[in-house]
Scaffold this motif. Structure first.
Motif, short mmCIF file in Angstrom:
data_model
loop_
_atom_site.label_atom_id
_atom_site.label_comp_id
_atom_site.label_asym_id
_atom_site.label_seq_id
_atom_site.Cartn_x
_atom_site.Cartn_y
_atom_site.Cartn_z
N UNK A 158 37.21 47.81 38.97
CA UNK A 158 37.73 49.13 39.33
C UNK A 158 36.71 49.97 40.07
N UNK A 159 37.21 50.86 40.89
CA UNK A 159 36.37 51.87 41.52
C UNK A 159 36.37 53.11 40.65
N UNK A 160 36.19 54.26 41.28
CA UNK A 160 36.18 55.52 40.54
C UNK A 160 37.61 55.87 40.15
N UNK A 161 37.84 55.96 38.86
CA UNK A 161 39.17 56.26 38.32
C UNK A 161 39.08 57.60 37.60
N UNK A 162 40.06 58.45 37.87
CA UNK A 162 40.07 59.78 37.26
C UNK A 162 40.36 59.66 35.77
N UNK A 163 39.29 59.63 35.00
CA UNK A 163 39.36 59.59 33.54
C UNK A 163 38.35 60.59 32.99
N UNK A 164 38.39 60.79 31.70
CA UNK A 164 37.43 61.70 31.06
C UNK A 164 35.99 61.23 31.27
N UNK A 170 41.06 56.52 41.99
CA UNK A 170 42.06 55.72 41.31
C UNK A 170 42.63 56.47 40.11
N UNK A 171 43.80 56.06 39.72
CA UNK A 171 44.46 56.57 38.53
C UNK A 171 44.49 55.44 37.49
N UNK A 172 44.50 55.76 36.23
CA UNK A 172 44.57 54.71 35.21
C UNK A 172 45.71 53.72 35.47
N UNK A 173 46.82 54.22 36.00
CA UNK A 173 47.96 53.34 36.28
C UNK A 173 47.62 52.29 37.34
N UNK A 174 46.72 52.61 38.26
CA UNK A 174 46.33 51.63 39.27
C UNK A 174 45.68 50.42 38.62
N UNK A 175 44.84 50.65 37.64
CA UNK A 175 44.17 49.57 36.94
C UNK A 175 45.16 48.82 36.05
N UNK A 176 45.99 49.57 35.36
CA UNK A 176 46.99 48.96 34.48
C UNK A 176 47.94 48.06 35.27
N UNK A 177 48.37 48.51 36.44
CA UNK A 177 49.28 47.70 37.26
C UNK A 177 48.63 46.41 37.73
N UNK A 178 47.36 46.47 38.07
CA UNK A 178 46.65 45.26 38.48
C UNK A 178 46.52 44.29 37.30
N UNK A 205 48.37 39.33 34.45
CA UNK A 205 48.90 38.76 33.21
C UNK A 205 50.31 38.21 33.37
N UNK A 206 50.93 38.48 34.50
CA UNK A 206 52.34 38.10 34.71
C UNK A 206 52.48 36.67 35.23
N UNK A 207 53.72 36.19 35.20
CA UNK A 207 54.03 34.87 35.75
C UNK A 207 53.81 34.82 37.26
N UNK A 208 53.87 35.98 37.92
CA UNK A 208 53.64 36.00 39.37
C UNK A 208 52.22 35.60 39.72
N UNK A 209 51.31 35.67 38.77
CA UNK A 209 49.91 35.29 38.99
C UNK A 209 49.57 33.99 38.27
N UNK A 210 50.58 33.17 38.03
CA UNK A 210 50.40 31.96 37.24
C UNK A 210 49.42 30.96 37.85
N UNK A 240 43.30 32.03 38.68
CA UNK A 240 42.30 32.05 37.62
C UNK A 240 40.92 32.06 38.27
N UNK A 241 39.99 32.71 37.62
CA UNK A 241 38.63 32.81 38.15
C UNK A 241 38.49 33.82 39.27
N UNK A 242 39.48 34.67 39.43
CA UNK A 242 39.47 35.65 40.52
C UNK A 242 38.87 36.98 40.05
N UNK A 243 38.30 37.68 41.01
CA UNK A 243 37.81 39.04 40.77
C UNK A 243 38.61 39.94 41.71
N UNK A 244 39.41 40.80 41.13
CA UNK A 244 40.30 41.67 41.91
C UNK A 244 39.71 43.07 42.01
N UNK A 245 39.36 43.48 43.22
CA UNK A 245 38.88 44.83 43.46
C UNK A 245 40.06 45.80 43.41
#
Length: 108
Positions: free
Chosen positions: A42-48, A73-81, A86-91, A94-99
């Protein structure tokens, strides 16, 4: 910049690299069991956690200039990634780093 601040950044960088290396190793080790291991960067995400920095207009502007999408970024951006990985669409991933950083990683 204080010596303390410099040491904290070195430790942060080293642990971030260690997590990436561990994730790749685990991806290979657990793939035969059908377990996928990926890393979110993640980059800079608006959190506390960084709110005190973002409340300073000069710091916020400096950080935004490093981010091609010109927003934090918003917390939802990270959650969606995470949900995607974790979904079947990414079956077959593995071993990937997602920016998830608004493009900031490409400018550093």
């Amino acid at each position: 910049m204080s010596a303390k601040h410099t040491r904290q950044m070195a430790v942060y960088s080293a642990t971030k690299g260690a997590v990436s290396a561990l994730s790749r190793s685990l991806a290979v080790e657990y793939a035969p069991y059908g377990i996928r291991v990926n890393t979110l960067l993640p980059g800079y995400v608006e959190t506390a956690l960084i709110g005190r920095y973002l409340s300073n207009p000069m710091i916020a502007k400096a950080l935004l200039t490093q981010t091609p999408l010109r927003r934090f970024g918003q917390p939802e951006d990270i959650a969606n990634a995470a949900l995607f990985l974790a979904s079947d669409e990414a079956a077959y991933i593995t071993g990937a780093a997602l920016n998830v950083d608004g493009g900031m990683g490409t400018t550093l």
